[in-house]
Design an enzyme around this catalytic site. Structure first.
Site, PDB file in Angstrom:
ATOM      1  N   CYS A   2       0.840  -1.194   0.000  1.00  0.00           N
ATOM      2  CA  CYS A   2       0.000   0.000   0.000  1.00  0.00           C
ATOM      3  C   CYS A   2       0.873   1.242   0.000  1.00  0.00           C
ATOM      4  O   CYS A   2       2.082   1.179  -0.193  1.00  0.00           O
ATOM      5  CB  CYS A   2      -0.902   0.003   1.239  1.00  0.00           C
ATOM      6  SG  CYS A   2      -1.842  -1.532   1.468  1.00  0.00           S
ATOM      7  N   ILE A  56      -4.755  -7.488  -0.087  1.00  0.00           N
ATOM      8  CA  ILE A  56      -4.147  -8.807  -0.299  1.00  0.00           C
ATOM      9  C   ILE A  56      -4.596  -9.779   0.788  1.00  0.00           C
ATOM     10  O   ILE A  56      -4.874 -10.939   0.523  1.00  0.00           O
ATOM     11  CB  ILE A  56      -2.602  -8.707  -0.299  1.00  0.00           C
ATOM     12  CG1 ILE A  56      -2.120  -7.680  -1.335  1.00  0.00           C
ATOM     13  CG2 ILE A  56      -1.979 -10.072  -0.529  1.00  0.00           C
ATOM     14  CD1 ILE A  56      -2.444  -8.032  -2.760  1.00  0.00           C
ATOM     15  N   ASP A 104      -3.263  -8.762   8.925  1.00  0.00           N
ATOM     16  CA  ASP A 104      -1.985  -8.654   9.627  1.00  0.00           C
ATOM     17  C   ASP A 104      -1.826  -7.282  10.272  1.00  0.00           C
ATOM     18  O   ASP A 104      -1.102  -7.129  11.262  1.00  0.00           O
ATOM     19  CB  ASP A 104      -0.815  -8.960   8.691  1.00  0.00           C
ATOM     20  CG  ASP A 104      -0.825  -8.151   7.405  1.00  0.00           C
ATOM     21  OD1 ASP A 104      -1.834  -7.473   7.119  1.00  0.00           O
ATOM     22  OD2 ASP A 104       0.167  -8.214   6.656  1.00  0.00           O
ATOM     23  N   SER A 369       9.378 -13.075  -6.661  1.00  0.00           N
ATOM     24  CA  SER A 369      10.572 -12.786  -7.466  1.00  0.00           C
ATOM     25  C   SER A 369      11.790 -13.454  -6.837  1.00  0.00           C
ATOM     26  O   SER A 369      11.872 -13.596  -5.617  1.00  0.00           O
ATOM     27  CB  SER A 369      10.788 -11.270  -7.546  1.00  0.00           C
ATOM     28  OG  SER A 369      12.091 -10.959  -8.028  1.00  0.00           O
TER      29      SER A 369
END
Length: 611
Positions: A2, A56, A104, A369
Site C-alpha cells: 500500500c 491482499i 496482519d 521474485s
C-alpha cells in the site's frame, strides 16, 4: 502492499494538519492502493494519517486503514505484509486478545499495544508503518530489516511528514525541493541514491531495521532493532542448515495471501528454485500457479532468450506458463511513464517495470521474485573480485601518495587506455580498502570523475556530505569478518536495498502489483549464509532443490533486455558507447539535472527538480 502518509505537527504553535495536504499526499500514491483510501485527523489537529490500500489479506473493508486499536490508544497506517501473522494471531488469542479482523495490520496493532517496540523482533515480513500513540503523544516510524518497503520523512523543525514515496511528500507542496548534492553524488557513484539520502535535502529515508520516534521534543535519532550488519555477523559463524527445508519454509511464508500469487520466471536458478519449492510444498498449488516470462523479438533464437529454458522449468514443475513478448514500440510508448513512476533516479528498473506490467495485465495482484538470491548465495562476480582486488592493493595502497600518483600517471600517460577503461586510473586509490574495492567493482563513476559531472564545488560538497566510504567502512566494522560475508553485506546494504528492491517497489506499484522476495528473509539468511561463507555459489542450493543439472552449467545472464539499444536509437546515441553511464545522464534529465560537462544541461544551473 500500500501507500502510507503521516503528518505530525509536534512543535507548539505549529499549524494543524491540513486535510487537503494529507489527501494530496495519498492521492499521489493512488496506484499503490487502488482498492481503498482512508484518512484520519486527530480532534486537536496535531496528527493525521492517510492510506491507499491494495487488498491482499482480509479483503473486507473492515481491514481498511488507518486502523485503530481495540483500546483506542493506537492508530496505524501500514505498507507491506507480515508473513507469520497467523501464528502471532494465535498467540495473541491464546493470551486473551479478541481481534475484529483477519488482517496482519490488526496483529501489529495488538502486539504493539501489549509489548510496545519489543514486538518488532517478532515480525517476519516486509513492512513500513507509522503508528500514533495518543497517550504518549508520539509517532513511531518503523521499517523492515532489509528495507524491502520504503519509508521517507521530512522534518521542517515544527512538523514531520512521512510517506511511502519521495514524490508523494513533494506533492503536498509543503516540503522544500532544494537538491541535495549528497544524493546526486551518490547517484553518480552507484547508479542509485544511497540511503538515507534522497535527491532533496529536506527528505531522508527511515533506515532499514530502525525505529524513529517523534514527539514534542522533535525527531529522535533512529534506533536499530534489526540492523543488517548484526544479522550477518551473527549468521556467518552459525552451523549450515538444510537449504531445501529453509527455502521451502521461506516460500511457504511468502505464499500467505487471500488472492492468487504469480511467479516472475527467468531461466535462472533463483526463480527456478521458487517453482521447485512450490511443487515440493503442494503439487496442486503449483498446477494452479502461473509463471510469467518476458521475452523480446531481438533475442529470438539467441542465448539471451529466456523463454525456452523457462518453459522447460515450468513443465518440469507443473506450473502454468505465460510468455509475454515486448517490442521496441511498446517500450518507447512507456518511456515517459517509466521515468514519471521512478520515485528516485536509477540506472536500472526498466526490467522490473516490464515484467510487472506483464504480470498485472494477466490479472495478478501478487508475484514472487527471485531477487536477493545472488546476494545470499554469492552469485555475483564481486564475491570473487572484491577480496582479490583488496588483497592485491592493500599494501601498495598504504604507501603515502602512491595511489593518487598512480591515478595521475595513468590519466596523463595513457589517456586512450583511461578512456576505454575509465575505472583503471582510480583502481589503486579505491581497492586499498575493502569498501573501496567493492565500489571499484560496482561503481558507475568513481569519485575523481564527479567534478566533471557536477562541477568542482558541488562535487566536493556532495562527496563530503555523502561520506560513502566512511559509512561503508563503519558498516563493515560492525558486521561480519569473513570476506564472502563482507561482500554479502555490501551487496545487500547498497545494491540490493538502494537499487534492486527500490526499483521493484516503484515499478511494481505503478501497476498495483505486490512483489514478494523469498530470498530476502532474515531467517533464510541465518540458515544459508554459513554454507555460503564456506562454499560460495549456487551449486549445492540448486541440487538441494532438485533443479536440473544442466542449469548449473548455464552462464549467468540475469534478466536481460534490449533497452540499451532501444533507448540509444530513440535518443540518437551510438549503442556501442557505455550504456549505463549514458542512461544515468538521461534519467537525471527527468529531474531537471544534467552533467556539468554537458552543453545542453548543467546540474548547478538547472531549476528545481521536477516531480
Amino acid at each position: 502492499m500500500c501507500g502510507l502518509v503521516a503528518i505530525f505537527a509536534y512543535r507548539a504553535g505549529a499549524a494543524p494538519v491540513d486535510r487537503a495536504e494529507l489527501l494530496a499526499l495519498c492521492d499521489a500514491m493512488a496506484a499503490r492502493g487502488p482498492d481503498g483510501a482512508g484518512a484520519w485527523i486527530a480532534p486537536d489537529g496535531c496528527v493525521g494519517l492517510g492510506h491507499r490500500r491494495l487488498a491482499i489479506l482480509d479483503l473486507d473493508p473492515r481491514a481498511d486503514q488507518p486502523m485503530v486499536s481495540a483500546c483506542g490508544r493506537f492508530r496505524i497506517v501500514f505498507n507491506g505484509e507480515i508473513y507469520n501473522f497467523r501464528a502471532l494471531r494465535r498467540s495473541l488469542e491464546a493470551a486473551g486478545a479478541r481481534l475484529r479482523t483477519t488482517s496482519d495490520t490488526e496483529v501489529i496493532l495488538e502486539l504493539w499495544a501489549r509489548r510496545g517496540p519489543a514486538c518488532l523482533a517478532e515480525l517476519r515480513g516486509m513492512y513500513a508503518f507509522a503508528l500514533w500513540d495518543a497517550e504518549a503523544g508520539a509517532l513511531f516510524l518503523a521499517r523492515d530489516p532489509f528495507g524491502i518497503k520504503p519509508l521517507y520523512l521530512a522534518d521542517d523543525g515544527r512538523t514531520v511528514r512521512a510517506a511511502s514515496q519521495v514524490k508523494a511528500l513533494l506533492a503536498g507542496g509543503a516540503v522544500a525541493r532544494e537538491p541535495d548534492p549528497a544524493g546526486l553524488a551518490g547517484f553518480w557513484l552507484t547508479g542509485s541514491v544511497p540511503e538515507p539520502f534522497t535527491l532533496h535535502r529536506a527528505i531522508r529515508a527511515v533506515p532499514a531495521g530502525h525505529l524513529v520516534r517523534v514527539d514534542a521534543a522533535g525527531v529522535h535519532a533512529p534506533e536499530p532493532f534489526a540492523p543488517l550488519e548484526g544479522l550477518l555477523a551473527e549468521a556467518e559463524d552459525g552451523e549450515p542448515a538444510d537449504p531445501r527445508a529453509a527455502f521451502l519454509d521461506s516460500v511457504r511464508h511468502h505464499l500467505v495471501a487471500d488472492v492468487p500469487v504469480a511467479v516472475f520466471l527467468s531461466a535462472g536458478i533463483d526463480s527456478g528454485a521458487i517453482l521447485a519449492a512450490l511443487h515440493a510444498l503442494d503439487p496442486e498449488l503449483a498446477r494452479r500457479t502461473t509463471a510469467v516470462t518476458v521475452t523480446f523479438p531481438e533475442f529470438r533464437g539467441r542465448a539471451d532468450d529466456e523463454a525456452p529454458a523457462a518453459a522447460e522449468l515450468a513443465r518440469r514443475f507443473g506450473v502454468r506458463h505465460r510468455i509475454v513478448e515486448v517490442e521496441e514500440a511498446e517500450f518507447r510508448a512507456d518511456l515517459d511513464g517509466i521515468l514519471a513512476a521512478m520515485d528516485q533516479p536509477s540506472i536500472d528498473g526498466v526490467n522490473s517495470w516490464i515484467v510487472a506490467e506483464a504480470t498485472a495485465r494477466a490479472g495478478f495482484k501478487v508475484a514472487l521474485s527471485g531477487t536477493g538470491g545472488d546476494e545470499l548465495l554469492a552469485g555475483y562476480p564481486s564475491f570473487r573480485d572484491v577480496p582479490r582486488w583488496y588483497a592485491l592493493a592493500r599494501l601498495p595502497g598504504a604507501v603515502p601518495g602512491l595511489p593518487r600518483l598512480a591515478r595521475l600517471l595513468v590519466e596523463r600517460l595513457a589517456p586512450g587506455l583511461s578512456a576505454r577503461l575509465p575505472k583503471l586510473p582510480g583502481a589503486l586509490e579505491l581497492a586499498r580498502t575493502f569498501a573501496g574495492a567493492w565500489l571499484l567493482r560496482r561503481g558507475l563513476f568513481l569519485p575523481h570523475e564527479l567534478p566533471a559531472l557536477m562541477g568542482r564545488e558541488l562535487a566536493r560538497e556532495g562527496l563530503e556530505r555523502l561520506a560513502w566510504h566512511a559509512s561503508a567502512e563503519t558498516l563493515l566494522h560492525r558486521g561480519p569478518r569473513q570476506p564472502i560475508a563482507r561482500v554479502a553485506l555490501l551487496e545487500a546494504a547498497f545494491y540490493l536495498r538502494n537499487q534492486l528492491l527500490r526499483d521493484i517497489d516503484w515499478a511494481s506499484m505503478a501497476h498495483s502489483l505486490e512483489v514478494r522476495v523469498p530470498f530476502v528473509d532474515p531467517p533464510l539468511w541465518r540458515a544459508l549464509l554459513p554454507a555460503t561463507v564456506r562454499t560460495p555459489g549456487k551449486a549445492g542450493f540448486a541440487r538441494a532443490l532438485a533443479l536440473p543439472e544442466a542449469w548449473l552449467a548455464r552462464p549467468k545472464t540475469g534478466f536481460s533486455t534490449p533497452v540499451g539499444t532501444w533507448t540509444a536509437r530513440a535518443l540518437g546515441i551510438d549503442p556501442q558507447r557505455p550504456w549505463a553511464r549514458l542512461w544515468a545522464k538521461e534519467v537525471l534529465r527527468g529531474w531537471g539535472i544534467g552533467a556539468a560537462s554537458d552543453p545542453v544541461t548543467n546540474a548547478v544551473r538547472r531549476p528545481a527538480m521536477a516531480d
